[in-house]
Design a protein around this motif. Structure first.
Motif, short mmCIF file in Angstrom:
data_model
loop_
_atom_site.label_atom_id
_atom_site.label_comp_id
_atom_site.label_asym_id
_atom_site.label_seq_id
_atom_site.Cartn_x
_atom_site.Cartn_y
_atom_site.Cartn_z
N ALA A 167 -7.39 -2.09 -66.79
CA ALA A 167 -7.30 -1.25 -65.64
C ALA A 167 -6.04 -0.53 -65.50
O ALA A 167 -6.09 0.64 -65.04
CB ALA A 167 -7.24 -2.19 -64.26
N GLU A 168 -4.85 -1.27 -65.68
CA GLU A 168 -3.53 -0.46 -65.77
C GLU A 168 -3.56 0.61 -66.92
O GLU A 168 -2.97 1.83 -66.68
CB GLU A 168 -2.47 -1.41 -65.89
N LEU A 169 -4.08 0.16 -68.13
CA LEU A 169 -4.06 1.37 -69.04
C LEU A 169 -5.19 2.41 -68.61
O LEU A 169 -4.71 3.55 -69.12
CB LEU A 169 -4.35 0.66 -70.55
N ALA A 170 -6.05 1.97 -68.15
CA ALA A 170 -7.13 3.35 -68.05
C ALA A 170 -6.76 4.16 -66.80
O ALA A 170 -6.84 5.40 -66.84
CB ALA A 170 -8.51 2.54 -67.20
N ASN A 171 -5.93 3.30 -65.70
CA ASN A 171 -5.23 4.46 -64.82
C ASN A 171 -4.15 5.47 -65.43
O ASN A 171 -4.34 6.32 -64.96
CB ASN A 171 -4.77 3.49 -63.59
N THR A 172 -3.46 4.90 -66.20
CA THR A 172 -2.15 5.48 -66.87
C THR A 172 -2.79 6.58 -67.70
O THR A 172 -2.37 7.72 -67.70
CB THR A 172 -1.34 4.81 -67.54
N ALA A 173 -4.10 6.50 -68.25
CA ALA A 173 -4.28 7.26 -69.40
C ALA A 173 -5.38 8.19 -68.89
O ALA A 173 -6.26 9.06 -69.50
CB ALA A 173 -5.27 6.56 -70.68
N HIS A 174 -5.93 8.28 -67.52
CA HIS A 174 -6.82 8.92 -66.75
C HIS A 174 -8.15 8.58 -67.54
O HIS A 174 -8.90 9.50 -67.74
CB HIS A 174 -6.50 10.55 -66.74
N LEU A 175 -8.56 7.32 -67.71
CA LEU A 175 -9.75 7.03 -68.19
C LEU A 175 -10.28 6.18 -67.27
O LEU A 175 -9.77 5.37 -66.54
CB LEU A 175 -9.66 6.34 -69.65
N THR A 176 -11.54 5.51 -67.73
CA THR A 176 -12.31 4.66 -66.97
C THR A 176 -12.23 3.28 -67.63
O THR A 176 -11.74 3.17 -68.77
CB THR A 176 -13.66 4.79 -66.81
N GLY A 177 -12.33 2.11 -66.68
CA GLY A 177 -11.94 0.74 -67.51
C GLY A 177 -13.19 0.67 -68.67
O GLY A 177 -12.75 0.00 -69.58
N ALA A 178 -14.31 0.96 -68.45
CA ALA A 178 -15.34 1.17 -69.33
C ALA A 178 -14.97 1.83 -70.73
O ALA A 178 -15.24 1.31 -71.85
CB ALA A 178 -16.76 1.52 -69.09
N ARG A 179 -14.27 2.89 -70.85
CA ARG A 179 -14.14 3.56 -71.67
C ARG A 179 -12.57 3.05 -72.55
O ARG A 179 -12.95 2.91 -73.86
CB ARG A 179 -13.28 5.24 -71.51
N VAL A 180 -11.87 2.43 -71.76
CA VAL A 180 -11.02 1.44 -72.51
C VAL A 180 -11.28 0.19 -73.27
O VAL A 180 -10.82 0.01 -74.22
CB VAL A 180 -9.82 0.82 -71.52
N ALA B 198 -11.47 -0.58 -77.31
CA ALA B 198 -10.99 -1.75 -78.08
C ALA B 198 -12.17 -2.49 -78.88
O ALA B 198 -12.38 -2.94 -79.58
CB ALA B 198 -10.75 -2.77 -76.62
N ASP B 199 -13.47 -2.44 -78.32
CA ASP B 199 -14.50 -2.88 -79.03
C ASP B 199 -14.81 -2.05 -80.29
O ASP B 199 -15.20 -2.66 -81.33
CB ASP B 199 -16.04 -2.77 -78.21
N ALA B 200 -14.46 -0.75 -80.08
CA ALA B 200 -14.77 0.19 -81.43
C ALA B 200 -13.67 -0.49 -82.74
O ALA B 200 -14.27 -0.45 -83.73
CB ALA B 200 -14.79 1.44 -81.38
N ALA B 201 -12.66 -0.61 -82.13
CA ALA B 201 -11.58 -1.17 -83.06
C ALA B 201 -11.82 -2.48 -83.70
O ALA B 201 -11.74 -2.73 -84.99
CB ALA B 201 -10.05 -1.02 -82.24
N ALA B 202 -12.23 -3.31 -82.83
CA ALA B 202 -12.73 -4.64 -83.41
C ALA B 202 -13.95 -4.69 -84.36
O ALA B 202 -13.91 -5.36 -85.40
CB ALA B 202 -12.99 -5.61 -81.99
N ALA B 203 -14.94 -3.78 -83.92
CA ALA B 203 -16.03 -3.52 -84.90
C ALA B 203 -15.67 -2.97 -86.29
O ALA B 203 -16.02 -3.55 -87.29
CB ALA B 203 -16.94 -2.79 -84.38
#
Length: 233
Positions: free
Chosen positions: A80-93, A97-102
């Motif tokens: 949530a903090e990262l999403a707010n700082t980067a002007h993204l949604t939590g789902a996008r963050v 992360a999921d794409a990097a893990a895959a």
């Protein structure tokens, strides 16, 4: 009351201010529209080059942003903090992360399969053993990674077997002659059985209802600890 005339200096009137009033938004300016065909082509080419340059810059910024988000998550920052700082949604963050893990999982699986393919004599393994050896956590995760991994050929992927195919009575893993869920890569359309035959990993054995193809137990590394040592060597 009447207004005073404009003040004069040496007989000249004070110049009037022109242009946008203070605070008014500026209007974008564009170069004159090209007139001839050659000018049209030249301008289009210039725009295409500029667009390509900006897209490359944007891609670089996105890569840096994603790397920072992954670093932040690894250091314990909340999505949530990262999403707010980067002007993204939590789902996008979470998607980043999921794409990097895959991607990481695909790389680990492809390296492990490549190491397995180097073994002499040739060996197979199971989805469960491979999942444990590469730290994915589930056999289904390995299957998904293999299905979407262009770095693993059908011949290599064929060596990862289902544990339920094991038949103590027949002394190995019974390979089905037809496997609807088997996924091939590109022009490589060989079946799993064809791939295993090509590597001399199966033997034809009499079964309860007729001949079957079996990978002998001694040609299957189903122990995750042993497999971990093999792929680390």
């Amino acid at each position: 009351m009447t207004s005073s005339p404009p003040s004069t200096v040496s007989g000249a009137t004070e110049p009037k201010l022109t242009g946008n009033p203070a605070g008014a938004p500026a209007t974008a300016t564009h170069p004159p529209a090209p007139q001839g065909a050659s000018e049209v082509v030249e301008r289009l080419g210039a725009l295409a080059r500029e667009q390509e340059r900006l897209q490359e810059q944007l891609a670089a910024l996105r890569d840096e942003r994603d790397a920072l988000i992954l670093s932040g998550l690894a250091q314990g920052l909340s999505s949530a903090e990262l999403a707010n700082t980067a002007h993204l949604t939590g789902a996008r963050v979470r998607a980043i992360a999921d794409a990097a893990a895959a991607s990481s999982a695909r790389e680990r699986v492809s390296r492990a399969i490549a190491k397995l393919a180097e073994q002499t004599p040739a060996l197979c393994t199971t989805y469960g053993a491979l999942a444990t050896a590469v730290g994915i956590g589930s056999a289904k995760g390995v299957a998904s990674s293999l299905a979407a991994n262009p770095d693993v050929s059908s011949r290599e992927g064929a060596r990862v077997l289902l544990l339920r195919w094991a038949s103590p009575t027949l002394g190995g893993y019974v390979i089905p002659t037809s496997e609807p869920t088997w996924q091939t890569q590109g022009d490589d359309t060989a079946s799993r059985l064809d791939c295993l035959k090509a590597d001399n990993l199966v033997v034809e054995t009499p079964g309860p209802t007729g001949p079957v193809w079996v990978v002998p137990f001694e040609r299957v590394c189903a122990d995750a600890t042993r497999l971990t040592r093999l792929i680390a060597s």
